[in-house]
Scaffold this motif. Structure first.
Motif, PDB file in Angstrom:
ATOM      1  N   THR A  64      -2.153 -23.995  21.828  1.00  0.00           N
ATOM      2  CA  THR A  64      -1.429 -22.876  22.404  1.00  0.00           C
ATOM      3  C   THR A  64      -0.148 -23.377  23.076  1.00  0.00           C
ATOM      4  O   THR A  64      -0.159 -24.351  23.819  1.00  0.00           O
ATOM      5  CB  THR A  64      -2.289 -22.153  23.447  1.00  0.00           C
ATOM      6  N   LYS A  65       0.941 -22.695  22.782  1.00  0.00           N
ATOM      7  CA  LYS A  65       2.219 -23.092  23.359  1.00  0.00           C
ATOM      8  C   LYS A  65       2.307 -22.615  24.803  1.00  0.00           C
ATOM      9  O   LYS A  65       2.033 -21.457  25.104  1.00  0.00           O
ATOM     10  CB  LYS A  65       3.370 -22.495  22.543  1.00  0.00           C
ATOM     11  N   LYS A  66       2.685 -23.518  25.672  1.00  0.00           N
ATOM     12  CA  LYS A  66       2.848 -23.178  27.077  1.00  0.00           C
ATOM     13  C   LYS A  66       4.250 -22.624  27.299  1.00  0.00           C
ATOM     14  O   LYS A  66       5.242 -23.257  26.992  1.00  0.00           O
ATOM     15  CB  LYS A  66       2.633 -24.411  27.955  1.00  0.00           C
ATOM     16  N   GLY A  67       4.305 -21.406  27.825  1.00  0.00           N
ATOM     17  CA  GLY A  67       5.577 -20.761  28.066  1.00  0.00           C
ATOM     18  C   GLY A  67       6.225 -21.270  29.340  1.00  0.00           C
ATOM     19  O   GLY A  67       5.651 -22.062  30.098  1.00  0.00           O
ATOM     20  N   PRO A  68       7.437 -20.840  29.598  1.00  0.00           N
ATOM     21  CA  PRO A  68       8.129 -21.258  30.827  1.00  0.00           C
ATOM     22  C   PRO A  68       7.455 -20.678  32.057  1.00  0.00           C
ATOM     23  O   PRO A  68       6.737 -19.673  31.994  1.00  0.00           O
ATOM     24  CB  PRO A  68       9.544 -20.693  30.637  1.00  0.00           C
ATOM     25  N   VAL A  69       7.708 -21.294  33.179  1.00  0.00           N
ATOM     26  CA  VAL A  69       7.128 -20.823  34.433  1.00  0.00           C
ATOM     27  C   VAL A  69       7.771 -19.492  34.810  1.00  0.00           C
ATOM     28  O   VAL A  69       8.993 -19.350  34.810  1.00  0.00           O
ATOM     29  CB  VAL A  69       7.342 -21.871  35.553  1.00  0.00           C
ATOM     30  N   SER A  70       6.949 -18.517  35.120  1.00  0.00           N
ATOM     31  CA  SER A  70       7.455 -17.192  35.434  1.00  0.00           C
ATOM     32  C   SER A  70       8.150 -17.189  36.787  1.00  0.00           C
ATOM     33  O   SER A  70       7.773 -17.914  37.708  1.00  0.00           O
ATOM     34  CB  SER A  70       6.311 -16.179  35.433  1.00  0.00           C
ATOM     35  N   GLN A  71       9.177 -16.345  36.905  1.00  0.00           N
ATOM     36  CA  GLN A  71       9.880 -16.229  38.173  1.00  0.00           C
ATOM     37  C   GLN A  71       9.043 -15.492  39.218  1.00  0.00           C
ATOM     38  O   GLN A  71       9.348 -15.543  40.408  1.00  0.00           O
ATOM     39  CB  GLN A  71      11.198 -15.507  37.972  1.00  0.00           C
ATOM     40  N   LEU A  72       7.963 -14.820  38.786  1.00  0.00           N
ATOM     41  CA  LEU A  72       7.089 -14.099  39.707  1.00  0.00           C
ATOM     42  C   LEU A  72       5.929 -14.951  40.194  1.00  0.00           C
ATOM     43  O   LEU A  72       5.057 -14.448  40.887  1.00  0.00           O
ATOM     44  CB  LEU A  72       6.535 -12.836  39.018  1.00  0.00           C
ATOM     45  N   SER A  73       5.907 -16.230  39.814  1.00  0.00           N
ATOM     46  CA  SER A  73       4.783 -17.086  40.198  1.00  0.00           C
ATOM     47  C   SER A  73       4.774 -17.407  41.683  1.00  0.00           C
ATOM     48  O   SER A  73       3.728 -17.737  42.249  1.00  0.00           O
ATOM     49  CB  SER A  73       4.805 -18.381  39.386  1.00  0.00           C
ATOM     50  N   ASP A  74       5.936 -17.349  42.351  1.00  0.00           N
ATOM     51  CA  ASP A  74       5.984 -17.673  43.771  1.00  0.00           C
ATOM     52  C   ASP A  74       5.622 -16.493  44.662  1.00  0.00           C
ATOM     53  O   ASP A  74       5.581 -16.637  45.889  1.00  0.00           O
ATOM     54  CB  ASP A  74       7.374 -18.189  44.148  1.00  0.00           C
TER      55      ASP A  74
END
Length: 255
Positions: A64-74
């Motif tokens: 599974t490809k890991k996507g970029p870190v979401s801006q809503l993660s913080d």
């Protein structure tokens, strides 16, 4: 009668001979340990060894490809929604109600609103600033990053890709104007929002014979028009001088 008895004896003896020859030449089948290795593997004497069904257990699993870190993660789930963050009663209410008002049960659009407010708070000029160039750049940045996360999962969504490119062009124009007007504010916005400003490429056009001829014609027409305008300007000046001289002559005669 005697002939029948003799034929029966001959047939019986031939059958016995065939049975003995088959028993000597043909050996009974035995189970092979290479085929049946399990705890229940076994067969009777004279049976065939049937191999177990082959299963493709050695097939490589898809990564599974890991996507970029979401801006809503913080954004922590205990944070209140934007509509209830300024309400003092929401801070002292029951835990169940507080959970309903928090981001734990909020949808994506409500989280995106809160992220826009965080980015705006970094670059706004004052508390009531909602229409400056810095605020508009912050809102467009949140939208662009949201489109990028969406297109990483749904790369065939052409409509959202078009909206993202339009937002990028709009933000580029705003940053260009801000850089010309207020360079310090431009640097602050790029640093606070993590934007890398790249200069547009130089205009380049392949010089074809048609384009060269058209350019030469345009230059020729432009020079002819400028020459005509210069002649008209000189004519107006000469007429104005003649009117002045005539007025002076009339004034001298009247005296």
């Amino acid at each position: 009668m005697f002939t029948n008895i003799a034929l029966r004896a001959v047939l019986k003896s031939s059958v016995d001979v065939l049975r003995e020859s088959v028993a000597v030449s043909v050996k009974p089948w035995t189970c092979s340990s290479t085929f049946l290795t399990g705890p229940k593997g076994g067969c009777a004497a004279g049976g065939f060894a049937v191999p177990p069904p082959v299963r493709h257990y050695a097939r490589v699993a898809k990564k599974t490809k890991k996507g970029p870190v979401s801006q809503l993660s913080d954004l922590t789930p205990t944070m209140l929604k934007m509509d209830y963050a300024a309400v003092p009663l929401a801070q002292t209410t029951d835990d169940i109600v507080k959970r309903l008002l928090s981001l734990e049960l909020a949808n994506h659009s409500e989280k995106l609103k809160l992220k826009k407010e965080q980015l705006v708070a970094k670059v706004q000029r004052n508390e009531n600033d909602r229409s400056s160039v810095e605020v508009r750049v912050a809102i467009l940045t949140a939208r662009i990053r949201n489109f990028q996360e969406h297109l990483h999962k749904h790369h065939k969504d052409k409509a959202n890709k078009r909206r993202m490119l339009m937002a990028i062009d709009r933000r580029k124009k705003l940053l260009k104007n801000l850089r010309l007007v207020n360079y310090d504010a431009f640097e602050k916005v790029c640093e606070q929002l993590g934007i890398t400003y790249t200069f547009p490429p130089d205009y380049y056009r392949r010089a074809t014979r048609r384009w060269v001829a058209k350019k030469a014609l345009c230059i020729k027409v432009f020079k002819a028009v400028q020459k005509q305008k210069e002649e008209q300007r000189l004519l107006k000046q000469s007429r104005a001088l003649s009117y002045i001289e005539a007025a002076k002559a009339q004034a001298a005669e009247s005296q």
